[in-house]
Design an enzyme around this catalytic site. Structure first.
Site, PDB file in Angstrom:
ATOM      1  N   ASP A 101     -58.354   7.682 -57.671  1.00 20.04           N
ATOM      2  CA  ASP A 101     -57.073   7.267 -57.097  1.00 20.04           C
ATOM      3  C   ASP A 101     -56.752   5.865 -57.625  1.00 20.04           C
ATOM      4  OD1 ASP A 101     -56.511   9.502 -55.002  1.00 20.04           O
ATOM      5  OD2 ASP A 101     -58.621   9.013 -54.782  1.00 20.04           O
TER       6      ASP A 101
ATOM      7  N   GLN B  49     -50.261   8.257 -43.986  1.00 23.13           N
ATOM      8  CA  GLN B  49     -50.157   8.367 -45.445  1.00 23.13           C
ATOM      9  C   GLN B  49     -49.740   9.768 -45.894  1.00 23.13           C
ATOM     10  OE1 GLN B  49     -54.430   7.188 -45.933  1.00 23.13           O
ATOM     11  NE2 GLN B  49     -54.408   8.692 -47.581  1.00 23.13           N
TER      12      GLN B  49
ATOM     13  N   HIS C  48     -67.167  11.014 -53.060  1.00 26.44           N
ATOM     14  CA  HIS C  48     -67.425  10.159 -51.892  1.00 26.44           C
ATOM     15  C   HIS C  48     -68.859   9.641 -51.918  1.00 26.44           C
ATOM     16  CE1 HIS C  48     -64.246  12.988 -50.259  1.00 26.44           C
ATOM     17  NE2 HIS C  48     -63.711  11.831 -49.984  1.00 26.44           N
TER      18      HIS C  48
ATOM     19  N   GLN D 222     -54.071   3.795 -55.937  1.00 27.44           N
ATOM     20  CA  GLN D 222     -54.528   3.344 -54.614  1.00 27.44           C
ATOM     21  C   GLN D 222     -55.404   2.103 -54.763  1.00 27.44           C
ATOM     22  OE1 GLN D 222     -55.939   5.934 -51.231  1.00 27.44           O
ATOM     23  NE2 GLN D 222     -57.900   5.530 -52.193  1.00 27.44           N
TER      24      GLN D 222
ATOM     25  N   GLY E 236     -62.920  12.146 -45.141  1.00 28.15           N
ATOM     26  CA  GLY E 236     -63.866  13.230 -44.885  1.00 28.15           C
ATOM     27  C   GLY E 236     -63.827  14.314 -45.949  1.00 28.15           C
TER      28      GLY E 236
ATOM     29  N   SER F 158     -61.141  16.762 -52.368  1.00 29.94           N
ATOM     30  CA  SER F 158     -61.235  17.598 -51.164  1.00 29.94           C
ATOM     31  C   SER F 158     -60.276  18.775 -51.252  1.00 29.94           C
ATOM     32  CB  SER F 158     -60.907  16.764 -49.933  1.00 29.94           C
ATOM     33  OG  SER F 158     -61.655  15.575 -49.944  1.00 29.94           O
TER      34      SER F 158
ATOM     35  N   GLY G 272     -62.469   4.826 -55.249  1.00 24.93           N
ATOM     36  CA  GLY G 272     -62.689   5.611 -56.457  1.00 24.93           C
ATOM     37  C   GLY G 272     -61.571   5.415 -57.470  1.00 24.93           C
ATOM     38  N   GLN G 273     -61.959   5.364 -58.738  1.00 23.03           N
ATOM     39  CA  GLN G 273     -60.978   5.278 -59.826  1.00 23.03           C
ATOM     40  C   GLN G 273     -60.109   6.537 -59.891  1.00 23.03           C
ATOM     41  OE1 GLN G 273     -60.266   2.687 -61.660  1.00 23.03           O
ATOM     42  NE2 GLN G 273     -58.800   3.756 -62.982  1.00 23.03           N
TER      43      GLN G 273
HETATM   44  P1  AMP Z   1     -60.351  10.465 -49.727  1.00 19.41           P
HETATM   45  O1  AMP Z   1     -61.346  10.928 -48.703  1.00 19.41           O
HETATM   46  O2  AMP Z   1     -59.816  11.564 -50.578  1.00 19.41           O
HETATM   47  O3  AMP Z   1     -59.302   9.556 -49.141  1.00 19.41           O
HETATM   48  O4  AMP Z   1     -61.175   9.572 -50.740  1.00 19.41           O
HETATM   49  C1  AMP Z   1     -61.972   8.506 -50.272  1.00 19.41           C
HETATM   50  C2  AMP Z   1     -62.411   7.678 -51.446  1.00 19.41           C
HETATM   51  O5  AMP Z   1     -63.156   8.499 -52.349  1.00 19.41           O
HETATM   52  C3  AMP Z   1     -61.244   7.090 -52.237  1.00 19.41           C
HETATM   53  O6  AMP Z   1     -61.544   5.754 -52.598  1.00 19.41           O
HETATM   54  C4  AMP Z   1     -61.177   7.984 -53.436  1.00 19.41           C
HETATM   55  O7  AMP Z   1     -60.649   7.343 -54.582  1.00 19.41           O
HETATM   56  C5  AMP Z   1     -62.640   8.313 -53.637  1.00 19.41           C
HETATM   57  N1  AMP Z   1     -62.768   9.550 -54.433  1.00 19.41           N
HETATM   58  C6  AMP Z   1     -62.191  10.744 -54.175  1.00 19.41           C
HETATM   59  N2  AMP Z   1     -62.476  11.626 -55.164  1.00 19.41           N
HETATM   60  C7  AMP Z   1     -63.244  10.964 -56.060  1.00 19.41           C
HETATM   61  C8  AMP Z   1     -63.845  11.321 -57.309  1.00 19.41           C
HETATM   62  N3  AMP Z   1     -63.727  12.552 -57.827  1.00 19.41           N
HETATM   63  N4  AMP Z   1     -64.554  10.371 -57.959  1.00 19.41           N
HETATM   64  C9  AMP Z   1     -64.681   9.125 -57.449  1.00 19.41           C
HETATM   65  N5  AMP Z   1     -64.132   8.733 -56.293  1.00 19.41           N
HETATM   66  C10 AMP Z   1     -63.423   9.631 -55.606  1.00 19.41           C
END
Ligand code: AMP
Length: 247
Positions: free
Chosen positions: A143, A54, A30, A146, A24, A179, A140-141
């Site tokens: 992470d 996590q 996202h 991950q 979120g 976030s 997302g790259q």
């Molecule tokens: P999160 O909600 O932070 O767990 O992120 C969810 C997904 O969004 C994960 O696959 C992240 O790698 C991706 N994500 C977060 N920030 C970015 C970004 N700045 N650029 C691309 N993907 C992102």
């Protein structure tokens, strides 16, 4: 867009399904995953689950940003068909005791500084894959480790899903969207800009004065230069791809 709170209420798959797992507090990073999924699938599912497994004790689980109404609006605008918001007990039913450990790629860098983090990530992703049964899942790259952990799990356990990794989305000043950026003060944000600059220049000395958890090359298919720094209460991670495109 439908908001679904129980896997039993997920609609039966019509054509191909793309899933973007998230916690979120949506931003353009996202939304880029949702749009990629929209372009490649008949049905787009975004999951919103702040995964306690996590976060280690003392990390920012309690103060992680939460705004489901705003997220629902943004997801709908980006073409999401189903926002899956499972309850804690659906992901971790009473007596839960089965965990996925991606041993090597999950133990360095982030894994070293956040023990148990990738075990929580891999387990929740496998659970979400089993509930949603996507053809493709989007990460997302940003992470990079991950993404490598998930790709390794999918290969090792023959999970029937294709992993798609989308490029890091950055603000105009170069800071990777996160976030956690919202809790940076203007001064902290200025300091945080050293992170993308140091990575871009391959110059660790640009982080002098900051608390650096690591600044290291790693082969996460692709090779990356990855770093984690602490700025005030916040811990920020970022990376640049050294060769090849995200696979
Ligand atoms: P999160 O909600 O932070 O767990 O992120 C969810 C997904 O969004 C994960 O696959 C992240 O790698 C991706 N994500 C977060 N920030 C970015 C970004 N700045 N650029 C691309 N993907 C992102």
């Amino acid at each position: 867009m439908r908001i679904v709170r129980s896997a039993a209420d997920l609609p039966p798959a019509e054509g191909s399904v793309g899933l973007a797992p998230t916690m979120g507090a949506f931003h353009e990073g996202h939304l880029s995953l949702f749009r990629a999924a929209r372009a490649e699938n008949d049905t787009v599912v975004a999951s919103l689950f702040i995964n306690p497994a996590q976060f280690a004790a003392g990390e920012d689980l309690e103060r992680y940003p939460r705004d489901e109404d705003r997220d629902a609006q943004l997801a709908e605008e980006a073409g999401v068909d189903v926002l899956f918001v499972p309850a804690l007990e659906e992901i971790y039913p009473p007596g839960f005791q089965t965990w996925v450990e991606v041993e090597k790629v999950g133990s360095v860098l982030e894994g070293e500084h956040r023990p148990g983090h990738f075990r929580g990530v891999a387990t929740v992703c496998l659970k979400l894959f089993n509930l949603v049964r996507p053809d493709r899942a989007y990460f997302g790259q940003k992470d990079a480790q991950q993404a490598a952990v998930i790709k390794t799990m999918v290969r090792d356990l023959a999970v029937p899903v294709e992993i798609r990794v989308c490029p890091t989305v950055r603000d105009d000043d170069g800071l990777a969207l996160s976030s956690r950026n919202a809790s940076l003060s203007p001064e902290e944000r200025e300091i945080a800009l050293a992170l993308p600059r140091a990575l871009h220049a391959h110059d660790r000395s640009l982080l002098n004065g900051l608390e650096v958890d690591y600044f290291e090359e790693a082969d996460f298919g692709p090779r990356v230069l990855a770093a984690a720094v602490r700025v005030g209460k916040n811990r920020l991670i970022d990376n640049v791809v050294l060769e090849g495109e995200p696979r």
